[in-house]
Design a protein around this motif. Sequence first.
Motif, mmCIF file in Angstrom:
data_model
loop_
_atom_site.group_PDB
_atom_site.id
_atom_site.type_symbol
_atom_site.label_atom_id
_atom_site.label_comp_id
_atom_site.label_asym_id
_atom_site.label_seq_id
_atom_site.Cartn_x
_atom_site.Cartn_y
_atom_site.Cartn_z
ATOM 1 N N ASN A 31 0.817 -1.212 0.000
ATOM 2 C CA ASN A 31 0.000 0.000 0.000
ATOM 3 C C ASN A 31 0.849 1.260 0.000
ATOM 4 O O ASN A 31 0.445 2.280 0.551
ATOM 5 C CB ASN A 31 -0.919 0.017 1.228
ATOM 6 N N LEU A 34 -1.031 4.776 -3.254
ATOM 7 C CA LEU A 34 -2.419 4.574 -3.630
ATOM 8 C C LEU A 34 -2.921 5.643 -4.595
ATOM 9 O O LEU A 34 -3.963 5.489 -5.207
ATOM 10 C CB LEU A 34 -3.301 4.575 -2.381
ATOM 11 N N TYR A 35 -2.181 6.730 -4.757
ATOM 12 C CA TYR A 35 -2.656 7.846 -5.560
ATOM 13 C C TYR A 35 -2.299 7.698 -7.044
ATOM 14 O O TYR A 35 -3.138 7.959 -7.910
ATOM 15 C CB TYR A 35 -2.069 9.152 -5.013
ATOM 16 N N THR A 36 -1.104 7.271 -7.340
ATOM 17 C CA THR A 36 -0.625 7.234 -8.720
ATOM 18 C C THR A 36 -1.435 6.297 -9.623
ATOM 19 O O THR A 36 -1.758 6.685 -10.743
ATOM 20 C CB THR A 36 0.860 6.861 -8.769
ATOM 21 N N PRO A 37 -1.775 5.078 -9.215
ATOM 22 C CA PRO A 37 -2.525 4.219 -10.139
ATOM 23 C C PRO A 37 -3.858 4.814 -10.575
ATOM 24 O O PRO A 37 -4.273 4.634 -11.713
ATOM 25 C CB PRO A 37 -2.741 2.930 -9.344
ATOM 26 N N SER A 38 -4.526 5.540 -9.713
ATOM 27 C CA SER A 38 -5.804 6.125 -10.103
ATOM 28 C C SER A 38 -5.628 7.318 -11.022
ATOM 29 O O SER A 38 -6.529 7.650 -11.787
ATOM 30 C CB SER A 38 -6.587 6.550 -8.863
ATOM 31 N N MET A 39 -4.481 7.974 -10.982
ATOM 32 C CA MET A 39 -4.241 9.138 -11.825
ATOM 33 C C MET A 39 -3.509 8.780 -13.118
ATOM 34 O O MET A 39 -3.427 9.597 -14.020
ATOM 35 C CB MET A 39 -3.413 10.182 -11.066
ATOM 36 N N ARG A 40 -2.988 7.573 -13.228
ATOM 37 C CA ARG A 40 -2.192 7.187 -14.391
ATOM 38 C C ARG A 40 -3.000 7.266 -15.676
ATOM 39 O O ARG A 40 -2.499 7.678 -16.719
ATOM 40 C CB ARG A 40 -1.655 5.774 -14.200
#
Length: 58
Positions: A31, A34-40
């Motif tokens: 964990n 957690l922020y980067t995968p949703s913004m990729r």
Amino acid sequence: MSIIYFLIGSSVLLALVFLGAFFWAQRTGQNDDLYTPSMRILLEDEQPEEKKSDRNQI
């Protein structure tokens, strides 16, 4: 009445298993970001589309 002791013991054991899995995931870095995968998907470059005239020449 003995079934209630079995159910309580099983639920405590299951809770300890999930707690151990949580601490294992934290220790191995599951964990961390957690922020980067949703913004990729928003930051990726799009491929240029082919022109319609290029497709019609076939």
